[in-house]
Design an enzyme around this catalytic site. Structure first.
Site, PDB file in Angstrom:
ATOM      1  CG  ASN A   7     -12.276   2.573  -3.029  1.00 67.86           C
ATOM      2  OD1 ASN A   7     -13.206   2.724  -2.240  1.00 67.86           O
ATOM      3  ND2 ASN A   7     -11.135   2.003  -2.693  1.00 67.86           N
ATOM      4  NE  ARG A  99     -12.740  -1.513  -0.953  1.00 65.09           N
ATOM      5  CZ  ARG A  99     -12.279  -0.961   0.149  1.00 65.09           C
ATOM      6  NH1 ARG A  99     -12.072   0.322   0.213  1.00 65.09           N
ATOM      7  NH2 ARG A  99     -12.025  -1.711   1.189  1.00 65.09           N
ATOM      8  CG  HIS A 189      -8.258  -5.717   3.664  1.00 66.42           C
ATOM      9  ND1 HIS A 189      -7.674  -5.836   4.908  1.00 66.42           N
ATOM     10  CD2 HIS A 189      -8.480  -4.402   3.485  1.00 66.42           C
ATOM     11  CE1 HIS A 189      -7.550  -4.638   5.453  1.00 66.42           C
ATOM     12  NE2 HIS A 189      -8.044  -3.747   4.606  1.00 66.42           N
ATOM     13  N   GLY A 219      -2.017  -2.504   5.792  1.00 63.62           N
ATOM     14  CA  GLY A 219      -2.075  -1.057   5.551  1.00 63.62           C
ATOM     15  C   GLY A 219      -2.549  -0.393   6.820  1.00 63.62           C
ATOM     16  NE  ARG A 250     -10.951  -0.284  11.370  1.00 63.37           N
ATOM     17  CZ  ARG A 250     -10.696  -0.481  10.068  1.00 63.37           C
ATOM     18  NH1 ARG A 250      -9.881  -1.447   9.686  1.00 63.37           N
ATOM     19  NH2 ARG A 250     -11.276   0.280   9.163  1.00 63.37           N
ATOM     20  NE  ARG A 294       5.424   6.885   5.475  1.00 63.48           N
ATOM     21  CZ  ARG A 294       4.706   7.181   4.415  1.00 63.48           C
ATOM     22  NH1 ARG A 294       5.303   7.429   3.287  1.00 63.48           N
ATOM     23  NH2 ARG A 294       3.400   7.245   4.470  1.00 63.48           N
ATOM     24  CD  GLU A 396      -7.575  -3.343  -2.321  1.00 56.67           C
ATOM     25  OE1 GLU A 396      -8.548  -3.517  -1.593  1.00 56.67           O
ATOM     26  OE2 GLU A 396      -6.705  -2.485  -2.088  1.00 56.67           O
TER      27      GLU A 396
HETATM   28  P1  ADP Z   1      -4.730   2.127   3.606  1.00 57.33           P
HETATM   29  O1  ADP Z   1      -5.246   1.006   4.481  1.00 57.33           O
HETATM   30  O2  ADP Z   1      -5.153   3.474   4.066  1.00 57.33           O
HETATM   31  O3  ADP Z   1      -4.886   1.874   2.125  1.00 57.33           O
HETATM   32  P2  ADP Z   1      -1.894   1.857   3.016  1.00 57.33           P
HETATM   33  O4  ADP Z   1      -1.930   0.520   2.375  1.00 57.33           O
HETATM   34  O5  ADP Z   1      -1.631   3.062   2.177  1.00 57.33           O
HETATM   35  O6  ADP Z   1      -3.158   2.103   3.925  1.00 57.33           O
HETATM   36  O7  ADP Z   1      -0.769   1.779   4.173  1.00 57.33           O
HETATM   37  C1  ADP Z   1      -0.506   2.859   5.006  1.00 57.33           C
HETATM   38  C2  ADP Z   1       0.575   2.424   6.005  1.00 57.33           C
HETATM   39  O8  ADP Z   1       1.761   2.064   5.290  1.00 57.33           O
HETATM   40  C3  ADP Z   1       0.964   3.518   6.999  1.00 57.33           C
HETATM   41  O9  ADP Z   1       1.092   2.987   8.289  1.00 57.33           O
HETATM   42  C4  ADP Z   1       2.317   3.949   6.477  1.00 57.33           C
HETATM   43  O10 ADP Z   1       3.142   4.475   7.464  1.00 57.33           O
HETATM   44  C5  ADP Z   1       2.868   2.640   5.957  1.00 57.33           C
HETATM   45  N1  ADP Z   1       4.026   2.901   5.102  1.00 57.33           N
HETATM   46  C6  ADP Z   1       4.050   3.488   3.893  1.00 57.33           C
HETATM   47  N2  ADP Z   1       5.340   3.627   3.459  1.00 57.33           N
HETATM   48  C7  ADP Z   1       6.128   3.137   4.445  1.00 57.33           C
HETATM   49  C8  ADP Z   1       7.535   2.989   4.615  1.00 57.33           C
HETATM   50  N3  ADP Z   1       8.380   3.405   3.689  1.00 57.33           N
HETATM   51  N4  ADP Z   1       7.996   2.415   5.750  1.00 57.33           N
HETATM   52  C9  ADP Z   1       7.142   1.999   6.707  1.00 57.33           C
HETATM   53  N5  ADP Z   1       5.811   2.103   6.607  1.00 57.33           N
HETATM   54  C10 ADP Z   1       5.298   2.661   5.496  1.00 57.33           C
END
Ligand code: ADP
Length: 414
Positions: A7, A99, A189, A219, A250, A294, A396
């Site tokens: 990827n 990907r 996605h 995400g 976004r 988070r 994925e």
């Molecule tokens: P990407 O689209 O970059 O692959 P991810 O699927 O890794 O993104 O998701 C990232 C998001 O998930 C961020 O907003 C992150 O804060 C959130 N996240 C990860 N762990 C937690 C958690 N424990 N509580 C709340 N949000 C979380």
């Protein structure tokens, strides 16, 4: 078969090595052997590699481009000290799965990469100017390093949504613009939504044509998908990933008039406004603090930051509207499935986005909702909820590996 799944992002390269074959797919016995991430390609790159069950290997080294990055990863993969079972040199890698973000209308399924396929992916660059060029860099690098004898397969983010009917994928603009320039909704996605649908069907023990669900990939990028009889019939992202749900940075859905208005008021170009909508909007733009869920949650919990909460509420409110909309579009659903970083971890997001939908038969069990985090899989709805709510960690790479295997063996694709 040992499949190298790649990827390639604009300055990153993620990989996994997955062992699979048709029998292993059938029995869901595919095995992930190792994974890795190279970030900040083009400068002092950050490396984190890991063989399953062993400690992580971390390093920081200068890496010039994607080809360098792949060479670096392969040197680690084939190093005897790394000791990946069954992998001693690059010839032990039987195929490579890439990907690719945008397949346009040319690709509705995964396909073996040859010169014609590369040309078509290049032709789709104007549909995905941010994503397809780095994906192509991964393909060029693998072709240079492995040569023509190692099969390479492209798996497209858009492909799963190619089953959307015209009423879902067309915009309300002159039809000629679709005819001439292929301006339409493609959705993204797709590999993740497809995996979640597959996993739901396995967990429920039902055939694919009985899968009637809404999948929520939440995400940094976020999208919803309406899956009816196992096929995507609608999704929230559009011609680009900017559309639909509000996301980390976004905007999501927006009145297009706003674009011209910002350009006029801020004296900026159209591409600067698009950049603003992609990079400085969404939860970051609303909170003025961060795009990261988070951090937004802790800003709210610890400091009662009003705009952090507003960002969370807007993010969840938009999810709720899509859930309601898709339920209407599909004439009801059997389940709603949360996935990706936020969907797998934020019980607050899951609670807020489905709160008040009891009248539709959706009821969350608060205890289960709090328990199923950190990569766990399971049901978080109450026993008496008419509609099941699942958390299904996405995978994925598994879909990429399986499709690569099937394409190489000329086996039918699901
Ligand atoms: P990407 O689209 O970059 O692959 P991810 O699927 O890794 O993104 O998701 C990232 C998001 O998930 C961020 O907003 C992150 O804060 C959130 N996240 C990860 N762990 C937690 C958690 N424990 N509580 C709340 N949000 C979380």
């Amino acid at each position: 078969m040992n499949i190298l799944v790649l990827n390639a992002g604009s300055s990153s390269l993620k990989f996994q090595i997955i062992r699979t074959d048709l029998e292993m797919i059938e029995k869901a016995q595919d095995e992930m052997l190792a994974k890795g991430l190279i970030e900040r390609i083009g400068s002092q790159a950050l490396i984190s590699f890991q063989v399953v069950g062993k400690p992580q290997f971390k390093n920081a080294v200068p890496i010039r481009d994607h080809r360098d990055a792949l060479n670096y990863a392969l040197a680690w993969i084939t190093n005897p000290e790394t000791d990946i079972p069954g992998i001693k040199n690059t010839t032990d890698i039987n195929a490579i799965g890439h990907r690719v973000v945008h397949g346009g209308e040319d690709f509705t399924t995964s396909i073996r990469i040859d010169q014609t396929v590369i040309k078509s992916i290049e032709d789709n660059i104007d549909l995905a100017p941010l994503h397809n060029p780095p994906n192509l860099k991964g393909i060029y690098a693998a072709r240079d390093i492995f040569g023509a004898n190692t099969p390479q397969v492209a798996v497209f983010d858009t492909a799963f949504h190619s089953t959307m009917p015209e009423v879902s994928f067309l915009y309300g603009i002159p039809y000629q613009l679709y005819r001439r320039f292929k301006i339409r909704k493609y959705g993204f996605h797709g590999t993740s939504h497809r995996y979640i649908g597959y996993r739901y069907r396995i967990l429920e023990g039902i055939p694919r044509d009985k899968v009637n669900i809404i999948t929520l990939h939440l995400g940094n990028g976020a999208s919803a998908c309406a899956i009816k009889a196992g096929h995507s019939i609608d999704t929230s992202m559009g011609m680009s990933p900017l559309d639909g749900l509000m996301m980390g940075t976004r905007s999501g859905d927006l009145d297009p008039q706003v674009v011209e208005f910002i350009a006029h008021k801020e004296n900026s170009t159209l591409s600067e406004v698009i950049q603003l909508l992609n990079k400085r909007s969404g939860m970051l733009g609303i909170s003025g603090l961060t795009h990261d869920m988070r951090d937004l949650e802790s800003e709210w919990n610890e400091y009662k930051d009003r705009r952090a909460k507003l960002a969370i509420d807007m993010f969840c409110g938009k999810i709720k509207k899509y859930v309601g909309g898709y339920m209407a579009e599909m004439g009801g659903v059997d389940a709603i499935c949360f996935s990706a970083g936020i969907g797998e971890n934020s019980s607050l997001t899951r609670k807020l986005s489905l709160e008040g939908l009891e009248f539709l038969g959706i009821k969350i069990d608060d205890k289960k909702n709090k328990e199923i985090i950190g990569g766990k899989e399971g049901v978080i709805s109450a026993k008496d909820s008419k509609i099941k709510v699942y958390v299904i960690p996405t995978n994925e790479e598994l879909i990429l590996a399986r499709d690569t295997c099937r394409v190489v063996l000329n086996a039918p694709l699901p």
